[in-house]
Design a protein around this motif. Structure first.
Motif, PDB file in Angstrom:
ATOM      1  N   SER A 290       0.851  -1.185   0.000  1.00  0.00           N
ATOM      2  CA  SER A 290       0.000   0.000   0.000  1.00  0.00           C
ATOM      3  C   SER A 290       0.887   1.234   0.000  1.00  0.00           C
ATOM      4  O   SER A 290       2.055   1.181   0.390  1.00  0.00           O
ATOM      5  N   LYS A 291       0.313   2.341  -0.447  1.00  0.00           N
ATOM      6  CA  LYS A 291       1.079   3.591  -0.459  1.00  0.00           C
ATOM      7  C   LYS A 291       1.500   3.971   0.956  1.00  0.00           C
ATOM      8  O   LYS A 291       2.618   4.447   1.187  1.00  0.00           O
ATOM      9  N   GLU A 292       0.620   3.730   1.928  1.00  0.00           N
ATOM     10  CA  GLU A 292       0.953   4.060   3.323  1.00  0.00           C
ATOM     11  C   GLU A 292       2.172   3.285   3.795  1.00  0.00           C
ATOM     12  O   GLU A 292       3.055   3.845   4.442  1.00  0.00           O
ATOM     13  N   GLN A 293       2.240   1.992   3.455  1.00  0.00           N
ATOM     14  CA  GLN A 293       3.380   1.196   3.878  1.00  0.00           C
ATOM     15  C   GLN A 293       4.673   1.669   3.221  1.00  0.00           C
ATOM     16  O   GLN A 293       5.728   1.694   3.851  1.00  0.00           O
ATOM     17  N   PHE A 294       4.590   2.044   1.923  1.00  0.00           N
ATOM     18  CA  PHE A 294       5.779   2.571   1.259  1.00  0.00           C
ATOM     19  C   PHE A 294       6.315   3.782   2.001  1.00  0.00           C
ATOM     20  O   PHE A 294       7.523   3.931   2.207  1.00  0.00           O
ATOM     21  N   HIS A 295       5.424   4.663   2.421  1.00  0.00           N
ATOM     22  CA  HIS A 295       5.860   5.886   3.090  1.00  0.00           C
ATOM     23  C   HIS A 295       6.245   5.624   4.548  1.00  0.00           C
ATOM     24  O   HIS A 295       6.993   6.416   5.138  1.00  0.00           O
TER      25      HIS A 295
ATOM     26  N   GLY B 136      11.583   7.476   3.229  1.00  0.00           N
ATOM     27  CA  GLY B 136      11.328   8.908   3.192  1.00  0.00           C
ATOM     28  C   GLY B 136      10.821   9.296   1.823  1.00  0.00           C
ATOM     29  O   GLY B 136       9.891  10.084   1.679  1.00  0.00           O
ATOM     30  N   ASP B 137      11.439   8.729   0.805  1.00  0.00           N
ATOM     31  CA  ASP B 137      11.041   8.919  -0.593  1.00  0.00           C
ATOM     32  C   ASP B 137      11.084   7.539  -1.234  1.00  0.00           C
ATOM     33  O   ASP B 137      12.131   6.881  -1.220  1.00  0.00           O
ATOM     34  N   PRO B 138       9.983   7.058  -1.800  1.00  0.00           N
ATOM     35  CA  PRO B 138       9.964   5.718  -2.390  1.00  0.00           C
ATOM     36  C   PRO B 138      11.023   5.477  -3.454  1.00  0.00           C
ATOM     37  O   PRO B 138      11.337   4.329  -3.771  1.00  0.00           O
ATOM     38  N   SER B 139      11.618   6.563  -4.003  1.00  0.00           N
ATOM     39  CA  SER B 139      12.635   6.384  -5.033  1.00  0.00           C
ATOM     40  C   SER B 139      13.894   5.720  -4.484  1.00  0.00           C
ATOM     41  O   SER B 139      14.774   5.320  -5.258  1.00  0.00           O
TER      42      SER B 139
ATOM     43  N   ASN C 105      -2.322   0.287  -5.556  1.00  0.00           N
ATOM     44  CA  ASN C 105      -1.431   0.459  -4.406  1.00  0.00           C
ATOM     45  C   ASN C 105       0.011   0.029  -4.667  1.00  0.00           C
ATOM     46  O   ASN C 105       0.785  -0.158  -3.721  1.00  0.00           O
ATOM     47  N   ILE C 106       0.377  -0.125  -5.928  1.00  0.00           N
ATOM     48  CA  ILE C 106       1.732  -0.510  -6.297  1.00  0.00           C
ATOM     49  C   ILE C 106       2.302   0.537  -7.253  1.00  0.00           C
ATOM     50  O   ILE C 106       1.626   0.928  -8.215  1.00  0.00           O
ATOM     51  N   PRO C 107       3.544   1.021  -7.037  1.00  0.00           N
ATOM     52  CA  PRO C 107       4.136   1.983  -7.981  1.00  0.00           C
ATOM     53  C   PRO C 107       4.396   1.342  -9.343  1.00  0.00           C
ATOM     54  O   PRO C 107       4.927   0.226  -9.425  1.00  0.00           O
ATOM     55  N   GLU C 108       4.010   2.050 -10.382  1.00  0.00           N
ATOM     56  CA  GLU C 108       4.291   1.621 -11.743  1.00  0.00           C
ATOM     57  C   GLU C 108       5.131   2.696 -12.416  1.00  0.00           C
ATOM     58  O   GLU C 108       4.741   3.861 -12.477  1.00  0.00           O
ATOM     59  N   MET C 109       6.306   2.300 -12.907  1.00  0.00           N
ATOM     60  CA  MET C 109       7.221   3.214 -13.576  1.00  0.00           C
ATOM     61  C   MET C 109       6.960   3.170 -15.083  1.00  0.00           C
ATOM     62  O   MET C 109       7.034   2.101 -15.690  1.00  0.00           O
ATOM     63  N   THR C 110       6.661   4.333 -15.669  1.00  0.00           N
ATOM     64  CA  THR C 110       6.295   4.387 -17.082  1.00  0.00           C
ATOM     65  C   THR C 110       7.048   5.490 -17.799  1.00  0.00           C
ATOM     66  O   THR C 110       7.140   6.617 -17.294  1.00  0.00           O
TER      67      THR C 110
END
Length: 356
Positions: A9-14, A18-21, A143-148
């Motif tokens: 989830s986005k909450e868990q990523f954060h 600090g920055d998901p990158s 809820n999953i990052p997708e890089m495009t």
């Protein structure tokens, strides 16, 4: 054994970053040295071992690809070159960096030729053209990052063709696959011959003497006498060999009822495999390029819609595809990476299932 927490989830990523990158994302930059000077590049990492580089000024092609720290792509001695160094005709090879993906076409694939007074260079022009309207983004999908990364590449000339390739390359966090969607539109007012070949190039160490090429081939035809010498061992790789002459094989692949098929390269020693999935209704043919030379140690897996002798090749007579004014055609592929004995066995079963 310790295991990493699953981020779903986005909450868990954060919570964990600090920055998901720091674990996945896109880095944009410009190359500044030698013939690569000025080329826009994008590094993509998916957070589970898959990393690759897309070149904005070379058709949004892929130069480097690695998985779990193991290189899978091939980079030729020319290195990356900017479009300004594009050479026509046989001098194409002076700017052919290969990389993991070089796009060939859109009006010629293979040998240089002259047709009705017009000159066509080796493998056409599209790979040397810069993209426009480039967009690099990270979006949250379920809820999953997708890089495009997406953009358009225009092959056009005054009094001539106006073909636009719209490309979208994407991957998701935790999914070791790359989706490459290609849509070609004829924005001119005359029909055009449409030739396309996706030149996927595998290099060391994924490519080594213990590597094996997997395919569902029901027929394999050598391009010429040199390839005929190696027809019995087309699936096996050799060590780098001095004065090796390239061997090219045309495969007729089996697929499922919908036309889906797959090919792969596996390295049992590294326990890594790379597969390419596509549809035969879009890519009616498949070419294998085997080059086991010293310093030129590479194998190409090439979904295509034509033979590679150029638009005047007798083999292409009567089979070349045309695209009508304002017609669109799609040519999509999925690249997947596999790790471990279990995944390699599943990959082998997937390819073999097309043989049944």
């Amino acid at each position: 054994m310790n295991t990493l927490p699953t981020l779903n989830s986005k909450e868990q990523f954060h919570c964990y970053t600090g920055d998901p990158s720091q674990i996945c994302g896109i880095k944009e930059y410009g190359l500044k040295s030698g013939k690569a000077k000025g080329v826009k590049a994008f590094d993509v990492k998916n957070g589970s071992g898959l990393e690759y580089t897309i070149l904005g000024d070379r058709c949004l092609d892929i130069s480097h690809l690695s998985f779990n720290g193991v290189n899978c792509s091939y980079l030729s001695k020319t290195g990356i070159t900017a479009p300004a160094y594009n050479e026509s005709g046989t001098n194409f090879f002076q700017s052919f960096y290969a990389g993991f993906l070089t796009t060939c076409g859109l009006r010629n694939v293979g040998n240089a030729c002259e047709d009705k007074g017009e000159s066509f260079g080796v493998h056409g022009r599209i790979s040397n053209l810069p993209a426009e309207e480039i967009c690099a983004s990270v979006n949250w999908i379920e809820n999953i990052p997708e890089m495009t990364i997406s953009g358009k590449i225009r092959e056009a000339s005054f009094f001539g063709e106006n073909l636009v390739l719209e490309r979208k390359i994407s991957c998701r966090y935790g999914e070791n696959s790359i989706r490459i969607n290609n849509t070609i539109e004829n924005q001119g007012f005359e029909p055009e011959i449409l030739m396309i070949l996706l030149h996927f190039n595998v290099g060391y160490p994924l490519l080594s003497p213990c590597s094996l090429f997997l395919s569902s081939s029901q027929a394999v035809i050598p391009r010429d006498a040199e390839a005929a010498k190696g027809i019995s061992g087309y699936a096996q790789m050799q060590p780098p060999t001095k004065s090796y002459q390239e061997q090219v094989f045309y495969h007729t692949l089996r697929g499922d009822d919908d036309g889906n098929t797959s090919v792969a390269m596996i390295n049992a020693e590294l326990e890594i495999g790379l597969s390419i999935h596509f549809n035969k209704r879009q890519f009616s043919r498949f070419t294998q390029w085997k080059q086991m030379g010293k310093g030129e140690y590479v194998m190409g897996m090439e979904p295509c819609n034509c033979y590679v002798g150029g638009r005047l090749d007798p083999l292409n007579k009567g089979i070349l595809s045309s695209i009508q004014p304002f017609e669109k055609k799609e040519f999509n592929v999925v690249i997947s990476l596999h790790y471990g004995v279990k995944q390699l066995k599943m990959l082998e079963d997937t390819v073999n299932n097309y043989l049944k």
